[in-house]
Structure formats: C-alpha cells, structure tokens
Design a protein around this motif. Sequence first.
Motif, PDB file in Angstrom:
ATOM      1  N   GLY A  99       0.807  -1.206   0.000  1.00 58.44           N
ATOM      2  CA  GLY A  99       0.000   0.000   0.000  1.00 58.44           C
ATOM      3  C   GLY A  99       0.845   1.263   0.000  1.00 58.44           C
ATOM      4  O   GLY A  99       2.078   1.224   0.030  1.00 58.44           O
ATOM      5  N   THR A 100       0.171   2.400  -0.024  1.00 61.99           N
ATOM      6  CA  THR A 100       0.835   3.698  -0.033  1.00 61.99           C
ATOM      7  C   THR A 100       0.356   4.504   1.155  1.00 61.99           C
ATOM      8  O   THR A 100      -0.845   4.641   1.376  1.00 61.99           O
ATOM      9  CB  THR A 100       0.518   4.472  -1.330  1.00 61.99           C
ATOM     10  N   ARG A 101       1.297   5.032   1.936  1.00 64.58           N
ATOM     11  CA  ARG A 101       0.936   5.800   3.130  1.00 64.58           C
ATOM     12  C   ARG A 101       0.055   6.991   2.743  1.00 64.58           C
ATOM     13  O   ARG A 101       0.374   7.745   1.825  1.00 64.58           O
ATOM     14  CB  ARG A 101       2.198   6.290   3.840  1.00 64.58           C
ATOM     15  N   GLY A 102      -1.035   7.148   3.446  1.00 68.93           N
ATOM     16  CA  GLY A 102      -1.950   8.253   3.196  1.00 68.93           C
ATOM     17  C   GLY A 102      -2.934   8.000   2.070  1.00 68.93           C
ATOM     18  O   GLY A 102      -3.880   8.753   1.890  1.00 68.93           O
ATOM     19  N   VAL A 103      -2.707   6.926   1.313  1.00 70.66           N
ATOM     20  CA  VAL A 103      -3.593   6.601   0.188  1.00 70.66           C
ATOM     21  C   VAL A 103      -4.266   5.241   0.395  1.00 70.66           C
ATOM     22  O   VAL A 103      -5.453   5.073   0.170  1.00 70.66           O
ATOM     23  CB  VAL A 103      -2.830   6.602  -1.152  1.00 70.66           C
ATOM     24  N   GLY A 104      -3.467   4.277   0.845  1.00 71.99           N
ATOM     25  CA  GLY A 104      -3.981   2.934   1.033  1.00 71.99           C
ATOM     26  C   GLY A 104      -3.649   2.044  -0.146  1.00 71.99           C
ATOM     27  O   GLY A 104      -2.595   2.179  -0.776  1.00 71.99           O
ATOM     28  N   TYR A 105      -4.565   1.146  -0.469  1.00 74.04           N
ATOM     29  CA  TYR A 105      -4.365   0.189  -1.551  1.00 74.04           C
ATOM     30  C   TYR A 105      -5.249   0.534  -2.739  1.00 74.04           C
ATOM     31  O   TYR A 105      -6.391   0.972  -2.570  1.00 74.04           O
ATOM     32  CB  TYR A 105      -4.716  -1.229  -1.086  1.00 74.04           C
ATOM     33  N   GLU A 106      -4.718   0.321  -3.935  1.00 71.96           N
ATOM     34  CA  GLU A 106      -5.542   0.458  -5.137  1.00 71.96           C
ATOM     35  C   GLU A 106      -6.400  -0.805  -5.249  1.00 71.96           C
ATOM     36  O   GLU A 106      -5.882  -1.912  -5.334  1.00 71.96           O
ATOM     37  CB  GLU A 106      -4.672   0.624  -6.379  1.00 71.96           C
ATOM     38  N   VAL A 107      -7.709  -0.622  -5.269  1.00 75.50           N
ATOM     39  CA  VAL A 107      -8.631  -1.746  -5.243  1.00 75.50           C
ATOM     40  C   VAL A 107      -8.425  -2.670  -6.439  1.00 75.50           C
ATOM     41  O   VAL A 107      -8.316  -3.890  -6.287  1.00 75.50           O
ATOM     42  CB  VAL A 107     -10.090  -1.245  -5.194  1.00 75.50           C
ATOM     43  N   ALA A 108      -8.352  -2.116  -7.641  1.00 74.54           N
ATOM     44  CA  ALA A 108      -8.226  -2.939  -8.846  1.00 74.54           C
ATOM     45  C   ALA A 108      -6.935  -3.745  -8.841  1.00 74.54           C
ATOM     46  O   ALA A 108      -6.912  -4.924  -9.222  1.00 74.54           O
ATOM     47  CB  ALA A 108      -8.309  -2.062 -10.094  1.00 74.54           C
ATOM     48  N   VAL A 109      -5.851  -3.107  -8.412  1.00 72.64           N
ATOM     49  CA  VAL A 109      -4.555  -3.795  -8.374  1.00 72.64           C
ATOM     50  C   VAL A 109      -4.583  -4.922  -7.356  1.00 72.64           C
ATOM     51  O   VAL A 109      -4.119  -6.040  -7.616  1.00 72.64           O
ATOM     52  CB  VAL A 109      -3.425  -2.803  -8.035  1.00 72.64           C
ATOM     53  N   LEU A 110      -5.148  -4.642  -6.189  1.00 70.37           N
ATOM     54  CA  LEU A 110      -5.188  -5.643  -5.138  1.00 70.37           C
ATOM     55  C   LEU A 110      -6.089  -6.810  -5.529  1.00 70.37           C
ATOM     56  O   LEU A 110      -5.781  -7.978  -5.237  1.00 70.37           O
ATOM     57  CB  LEU A 110      -5.683  -5.007  -3.837  1.00 70.37           C
ATOM     58  N   VAL A 111      -7.205  -6.530  -6.193  1.00 68.29           N
ATOM     59  CA  VAL A 111      -8.081  -7.598  -6.676  1.00 68.29           C
ATOM     60  C   VAL A 111      -7.323  -8.500  -7.650  1.00 68.29           C
ATOM     61  O   VAL A 111      -7.396  -9.732  -7.576  1.00 68.29           O
ATOM     62  CB  VAL A 111      -9.344  -7.023  -7.349  1.00 68.29           C
ATOM     63  N   ALA A 112      -6.583  -7.891  -8.563  1.00 72.90           N
ATOM     64  CA  ALA A 112      -5.818  -8.676  -9.539  1.00 72.90           C
ATOM     65  C   ALA A 112      -4.760  -9.530  -8.863  1.00 72.90           C
ATOM     66  O   ALA A 112      -4.546 -10.692  -9.239  1.00 72.90           O
ATOM     67  CB  ALA A 112      -5.167  -7.739 -10.559  1.00 72.90           C
ATOM     68  N   GLN A 113      -4.093  -8.972  -7.855  1.00 76.27           N
ATOM     69  CA  GLN A 113      -3.071  -9.732  -7.128  1.00 76.27           C
ATOM     70  C   GLN A 113      -3.691 -10.928  -6.402  1.00 76.27           C
ATOM     71  O   GLN A 113      -3.156 -12.039  -6.442  1.00 76.27           O
ATOM     72  CB  GLN A 113      -2.374  -8.821  -6.123  1.00 76.27           C
ATOM     73  N   LEU A 114      -4.806 -10.687  -5.751  1.00 74.18           N
ATOM     74  CA  LEU A 114      -5.463 -11.754  -5.008  1.00 74.18           C
ATOM     75  C   LEU A 114      -5.979 -12.842  -5.941  1.00 74.18           C
ATOM     76  O   LEU A 114      -5.861 -14.042  -5.641  1.00 74.18           O
ATOM     77  CB  LEU A 114      -6.614 -11.176  -4.172  1.00 74.18           C
ATOM     78  N   GLU A 115      -6.556 -12.456  -7.050  1.00 71.95           N
ATOM     79  CA  GLU A 115      -7.035 -13.449  -8.010  1.00 71.95           C
ATOM     80  C   GLU A 115      -5.889 -14.306  -8.532  1.00 71.95           C
ATOM     81  O   GLU A 115      -6.029 -15.520  -8.709  1.00 71.95           O
ATOM     82  CB  GLU A 115      -7.742 -12.755  -9.176  1.00 71.95           C
ATOM     83  N   ARG A 116      -4.729 -13.672  -8.754  1.00 71.23           N
ATOM     84  CA  ARG A 116      -3.584 -14.429  -9.252  1.00 71.23           C
ATOM     85  C   ARG A 116      -3.050 -15.384  -8.191  1.00 71.23           C
ATOM     86  O   ARG A 116      -2.794 -16.556  -8.465  1.00 71.23           O
ATOM     87  CB  ARG A 116      -2.479 -13.461  -9.705  1.00 71.23           C
ATOM     88  N   ILE A 117      -2.903 -14.903  -6.956  1.00 71.47           N
ATOM     89  CA  ILE A 117      -2.325 -15.747  -5.907  1.00 71.47           C
ATOM     90  C   ILE A 117      -3.263 -16.883  -5.532  1.00 71.47           C
ATOM     91  O   ILE A 117      -2.830 -17.961  -5.106  1.00 71.47           O
ATOM     92  CB  ILE A 117      -1.971 -14.892  -4.673  1.00 71.47           C
TER      93      ILE A 117
END
Length: 260
Positions: A99-117
């Motif tokens: 994640g990025t401090r003050g911003v958090g996680y990008e939802v689309a990116v995190l969804v893609a990472q989770l789907e892959r893992i």
Amino acid sequence: MVSQRGRRNGSAVARKLSTPDADNAPTAEMPAVTENGAEEARVRAIPEAAVARLAVYLRVLSAMSEQGATTVASEELATAAGVNSAKLRKDLSYLGSYGTRGVGYEVAVLVAQLERILGLTRQHKVAVVGIGNLGHALANYGGFPGRGFPVEALFDIDPDLIGVPVGGIPVSHLNDIPEVCSERGISIGVIATPPPAAQTVADRLVQGGVQCILNFAPVVLQVPDHVEVRKVDLAVELQILSFHVAQRAENVGGNGMVVR
C-alpha cells in the motif's frame, strides 16, 4: 472448514484453521506477487489461515469495486473483513503489496493480485456428486460461474435422476465419474452424498484426474498426497457455535453483566 490430506496407508491429518499455530502452518508453496502484478522468481509459503483470509479480502474488495471504490485504507478493509489492520497488512505482504501511506491500496490492483495468488486467473471446472437437496442447491447456485467455478458435471445413482437436467446439466451415473471428469477437465469435485458412498466417490474422482475435493459428507477421506481435500461439516460448526453460546452464558451474571 477443515483441510484434510489422506493417505492410502490409513493415516490422515485434519487441521483446523483455528489452531493456535494456524498462521504459521504453511500450505503448498505459492508465488508472491509484486505490486505491478509480476510474479517474483522466488516462491514463498503462505500459511493456510492466511489463504482463507485472502479469499475474504477478495470478496470484500470485489464488492467495493462494484460500488465504484478505487482505493481503500488498510483500516477500512480490515474492518470490512473482520480482522485487525496489523494482520491484514501481514497477510497482504505475502503478495508483495504494502500500500501507499496516506492513500492505502488500489482496489483494482489488489483484486488482480489476489485473483492471481488464489489461482483464479483461469476457470476451475466443478463436478457435484449427489443430487439430493444440497446437491440441487449447489448445482443451481449462480454464484459459482461468476467467480470462476462453473459446474460442468453432475452425478447420482438414482435412476430417476440419470439424464435429467439440473441447472441445465444432465445428471450422469456415478459409474461414469472417471470418464466424464477426464473428458470435461474437471479439477474440483464436490461430494454431497451419504457418508457410506463418499470414499467410493472420492476414489472415482481421483481416477478422473480431479485434484481438489470439497467434502460435505461427515467422513474422513483417504486420498493420494497430491489431492487436496476440504471438509465442510455443518454439524461440527453448529456445535462450535453452541460452545461459544454456553461459554458466554456462564460468564454472564444474574444482572446481565458480563463477568470478566
């Protein structure tokens, strides 16, 4: 839910996710993923309890994405998933995502990472064995295909069901499990049969090349080491809930106050 690995020599291991060291118990090794989605060369083992939570994060994030969210703070995601933020950040670190401090996680990116893992970048064809009340419900559940788990085969032994479409798929006979599963590329088998039939069904699923089994029958299956089994025993889950209700009742005084 219990993860079970069986062996033909009769020994079997059943491990609950709620055991004290569950977060340190590794599953099969899975590749970590960097923030840009590229798989790292080295492989990291993800604890089984963490894998279960990753699936929960994916469900929550998918709902957020459908509602138009583009970023999410770790505290917000942790609350929605029912965990604390420290555990969430540790779980996501297995993906290489911080994640990025003050911003958090990008939802689309995190969804893609989770789907892959979680291995959801390709579909896993499912077979349901035992078309009773539970089997009917599973065969007709519309949520499976949308999550990458299309039901492609149904099996039963009742002559009145053979050839009858359920959820648009004709029911085949149990004897045809190996052939049908092999031809249709079934990778996940769901056992919803009475207990006495479960082991025979598991044997035939394995013969058909099925790699994973979701078992609703209250029995311990003996399978080869390369086959993963998840056992769902609703009676056990209800008994666990009953235990917690009883414990809370014992800790509540006569005035309704909880005794610490």
